[in-house]
Each structure stands twice: as C-alpha cells, then as structure tokens.
Design a protein around this motif. Structure first.
Motif, PDB file in Angstrom:
ATOM      1  N   PHE B  68      -3.591 -58.849 -13.847  1.00 25.78           N
ATOM      2  CA  PHE B  68      -4.170 -57.521 -14.096  1.00 25.78           C
ATOM      3  C   PHE B  68      -3.506 -56.809 -15.292  1.00 25.78           C
ATOM      4  N   GLY B  69      -2.185 -56.889 -15.390  1.00 25.86           N
ATOM      5  CA  GLY B  69      -1.467 -56.182 -16.444  1.00 25.86           C
ATOM      6  C   GLY B  69      -1.968 -56.605 -17.822  1.00 25.86           C
ATOM      7  N   ASP B  73      -4.383 -54.555 -20.677  1.00 27.67           N
ATOM      8  CA  ASP B  73      -3.978 -54.450 -22.079  1.00 27.67           C
ATOM      9  C   ASP B  73      -5.093 -54.895 -23.016  1.00 27.67           C
ATOM     10  N   GLN B  74      -5.743 -56.011 -22.640  1.00 26.82           N
ATOM     11  CA  GLN B  74      -6.765 -56.577 -23.521  1.00 26.82           C
ATOM     12  C   GLN B  74      -8.023 -55.718 -23.561  1.00 26.82           C
ATOM     13  N   VAL B  96      -2.489 -49.619  -9.930  1.00 21.01           N
ATOM     14  CA  VAL B  96      -2.649 -48.193 -10.208  1.00 21.01           C
ATOM     15  C   VAL B  96      -1.637 -47.752 -11.266  1.00 21.01           C
ATOM     16  N   GLN B  97      -0.407 -48.228 -11.128  1.00 27.64           N
ATOM     17  CA  GLN B  97       0.622 -47.880 -12.103  1.00 27.64           C
ATOM     18  C   GLN B  97       0.288 -48.429 -13.493  1.00 27.64           C
ATOM     19  N   HIS B 102      -1.655 -48.163 -19.190  1.00 22.83           N
ATOM     20  CA  HIS B 102      -2.358 -48.959 -20.196  1.00 22.83           C
ATOM     21  C   HIS B 102      -3.711 -48.399 -20.605  1.00 22.83           C
ATOM     22  N   LEU B 103      -4.377 -47.685 -19.704  1.00 23.21           N
ATOM     23  CA  LEU B 103      -5.746 -47.271 -20.013  1.00 23.21           C
ATOM     24  C   LEU B 103      -5.744 -45.927 -20.732  1.00 23.21           C
ATOM     25  N   PRO B 104      -6.630 -45.769 -21.714  1.00 23.83           N
ATOM     26  CA  PRO B 104      -6.717 -44.489 -22.418  1.00 23.83           C
ATOM     27  C   PRO B 104      -7.189 -43.367 -21.490  1.00 23.83           C
TER      28      PRO B 104
END
Lengths: 275, 275
Positions: B68-69, B73-74, B96-97, B102-104
C-alpha cells in the motif's frame, strides 16, 4: 447402545446396507428411543443395556466414552458367548483395558473409532451416509481374536468405511494431535475474543471454531481420558506460539513468512488436487 | 488496483449492481490482467498504477497490505482532485497513516475492510456475490471528509454489504482477535501433527485449519503490520492454554467441562437459530 448421532446413523446405515439385519437400541431416555424407532434407525428399544444385548451378534457402544466402564459391567453377564463387542469411542486405551477387566471373553472385543460425526448431537442428525468413504480405525491387541477383528472390520466396510489398524496407544497419541488438540484450540479461539470482536467475525472464524460447539460432556470425557497425550500437544502448541511470538518480537518478516508458508504447505497437501 | 480474488470480485459485483460503471484494473502481471478482462471483471487494464487511476472517481487498493505504501506514492500525483480512495486491507492503522502522509487530499481517503474472501487467491476465484450480506468495516478519522465516508459506504452498500464504523485502532485490535489470531492458531494446528496423524484427520481438523492455507505473503504483511495486537492475543492464548493445562493436570473433570461449556456456548451463539 446409545442411539444418538453415531448410534442412530449406524442403525440407518446397517439397515440400508445389510439385508435382513435387526437393530436393537438401548437408551436411557424413552423420548430418544421413540425418535430412533420413528426414524427406523432401530427395530426394537430397551432402556436397560443388559436387556438390549441379550440376543445380539454384534454389540456397539455408542454412548460417551465416560459411560463405557459402567456399560460394560452391565452387559457382561448378558452377552451371548460368541457376541462381538465394539465401540465408536474417540479414545481407545481405556476401553480396551476395561474390556480386558470386565468382559468374560475379551478376545471378542475390538476397539473401533469411525472418524465421522460432527459438532451436532442426537438422533435427529443421524443419517445413513455418515460413514461413507470415511476412515475407521480399529485397535486390536495381542488378546484380540483375529476372526473377531476381521468380522468387525467387515461390518464397517459394509457401511462404506476404509479401515486402518493401530495399537490403542498409537491411536490415542495420534488422535490427540488431529482431533483433541484441534478441539481445545477451537475452544480457546471461541473464548478469547470480546463480544464486540465476535460480532465482526467472518466465515474463517466460524469454520475455525465450529468444533468448539460440540457437547461439553462428551468432550470432557475425551479430554480426561486422553489427558496425558492432550497435555503433550498443548505444551507443543505453547512452544510453537513462543516461536511465532519471538519472530514477531524481532520483526523478522522473512521468518514470519517462512513459518506461515510451512503451515500453508502442510494444510494445502490435505486438500484434494484441483480438478 | 490489484485484480485478484477481492479486486476481481469488486469488478464483477460493481458491474452487476451499478449501471454504466466502468472498471479500470491495475496489475503487475499481464496474464492476471488478461484473465480479469476475459472474465469481464475489468473493462480496461494497466500495468502502471498511475495510468490506471488517472480518470477514476473511486480508487480501491486491493493488493496485499505490504504494497500500500508504495502504491499510494505512485498514484498520489495522478489522482483527480476529487477522487475517492479506499482499500480492502485487513489492517487499517498503517494505511490510514500512509494516506495522511502521501495523498494530496487525505480527507478523500476512507479505510475499508470488507469481511469477505477465503483462503483462495486469484482472479479465477472471483465472484460477483462475494460481498452479498457480508460486513464491511470503515475507519474514518477526524481528517476524513464526511461526504467521502458516505460515498464510500454507499458503494459497499450497492454491492450488498452491511456497514459498521470503527476507529483504525479499534479495527486492528478487534480483527487481531477474530481474524489474525485464528489464522495464527490454524497455522499452529497445521504445523504440530506428525504426517501419520495428519493422514487420519477428519472434517473437524480440515475445517479448523482451512484458513492456514492462505497466501503466506499476504498474511506476513498482516501479521507484521498488526504485530503489537497479534502479540497480545497470542499471549492471551498462552494464558488460556495454561488454564486448560492446569485443569487437566489436577484432573478436575467438572472444571474441564465448565471450561468447554463456556466455549461451546459462545460458539453456538454465533450460529443462526435452528429453523
């Protein structure tokens, strides 16, 4: 003797597989005997075991294991000299020992364990195909008459079972690993989660714990009767839990995966190959 | 993103329940994507996640949790500003963290955990009714946009699911009890018996260990991601085993029965009432 799930299913299976056989049922509750008569699992019913066995060629103990000693005492004087005696108990050392102490002709007793049944209990769940293609273990000893072993094994074969012989000691040790330990761990699994967690459970949890719903009195007898072997498997379980705990504590992801992969491979090998 | 059992089943279920929806699939293997296209689980396939998400209103992470991490990112730079993002992972705190880091637009991420699936893996086991009547947990936080929560929950409802909200922390703690611990104990159960004992196993053992056949890589991710909670449940298990061991050592049959009866009652309460 005992017309519950197993005894009732034996009656139904024997009557559908063996022409001309007559099934006599013993039970301590007339309501159970009436239900067994109504389902035609038995032809005749008695509430005293000594009355039930008097004219029987083959006597099968189908009560919980904890009642076997008393039952053998009661039937011993009433058995025909050539009567065969077997049982369907989940443990074998104690019943074999009791027959050697209680029966006038212990060579005619052959311990049996048909590996069939479910967490359900009672004549209402009995069915004639319960034993089809399942495995039946027999546990003859040096005292057992070889013709008696053949005859009892032939009976199970007529019900559709595959046969395997073990010593009573081997039986109890092996069954602790694949039956009594699983029951204990399913019970642990059912015990640990909070009520809120249980409300979220899925099919995996339900499958993993299904056997824990089994009759507590029946399983008390099995646990007590095989407690040395069960204790050994519980200690082995504790050792395996400690291994997993230490892998998690050190955060070794590769080792965790290897541990899971070894278990998955063993479990996958038990499934029939995909079509 | 990820077109295996869960991703493929979401595609099949969405296409049968929601008219006019278009499903874009990402996978790193073209053979999997071809199989998903052939089954009409997806309408279009990409081997780079950032290409897959570019025009999507709803993005669902269906890979193993451990990816997921990297996946977030991608996709982060390629997401539409108003795109909703959710996932189907078995753990929720870390995803969630990650989304918050990572998400805008982390408010548009809603953690989901549909409690459906099996020990099987891959698009060939996908089916449109996998989610029908099953429970889906969502884990919104104070940062989550309330309309995003409603929208994601509506999506799962369209697939036939029941919804419940938990905090990510509650989720991971409760799921350790009813999902991750059961997997660990099923793996222990599959590990302990000798080969000879395994050859005697019946339906009870097969049911109790079925989940242990699950994909080791997937479960490594879950175990590592939730290892604090899993360790707690493993220690609780050790405590419960010690209780049973001491009851057996003292030979207290009544106490053994009471222990079994408590577990049986909790398990029986999870079955639907008899008809």
């Amino acid at each position: 003797l005992g017309v519950g799930l197993l005894g009732g299913s034996i009656g139904l299976a024997a009557k559908s597989s063996i022409s001309g056989c007559k099934i006599i049922g013993y039970g301590h509750r007339t309501s159970t005997l009436d239900a067994a008569l109504a389902r035609k699992a038995i032809d005749q019913a008695f509430t005293r075991p000594e009355d039930a066995v008097r004219d029987c060629d083959l006597v099968i103990l189908c009560t919980p294991v904890g009642m076997f000693g008393q039952l053998l005492d009661q039937i011993a004087p009433a058995l025909m000299p050539e009567a065969l005696v077997t049982d369907v108990g989940s443990t074998k050392r104690s019943v074999v020992q009791w027959t050697e102490q209680h029966l006038p002709n212990p060579g005619r007793f052959v311990g049996s364990h048909p590996i069939a049944g479910s967490e359900k209990r009672g004549i209402q769940f009995a069915r004639p195909d319960l034993f089809a293609n399942a495995l039946c273990l027999t546990t003859p000893t040096a005292l057992t008459n070889p013709q008696a072993v053949e005859a009892v094994e032939s009976f199970w074969r007529l019900l559709g079972m595959r046969l395997m012989r073990l010593t009573p000691e081997e039986h109890d040790s092996l069954l602790a690993e694949v039956s009594h330990l699983p029951h204990a761990l399913a019970a642990v699994l059912a015990t640990i989660p909070s009520d809120k967690a249980l409300s979220l459970c899925g099919k995996g949890f339900l499958d993993a714990t299904r056997i824990a719903a089994g009759d507590p009195g029946l399983w008390r007898d099995i646990f007590m009767d095989n407690r040395d072997n069960l204790q050994d498997t519980l200690r082995a379980t504790r050792g395996e839990l400690d291994i997993l705990l230490s892998l998690l504590e050190t955060g070794n992801a590769d080792a965790v995966q290897a541990w899971l992969a070894a278990a998955a491979a063993r479990r996958q090998a038990l499934d029939p190959p995909p079509r």
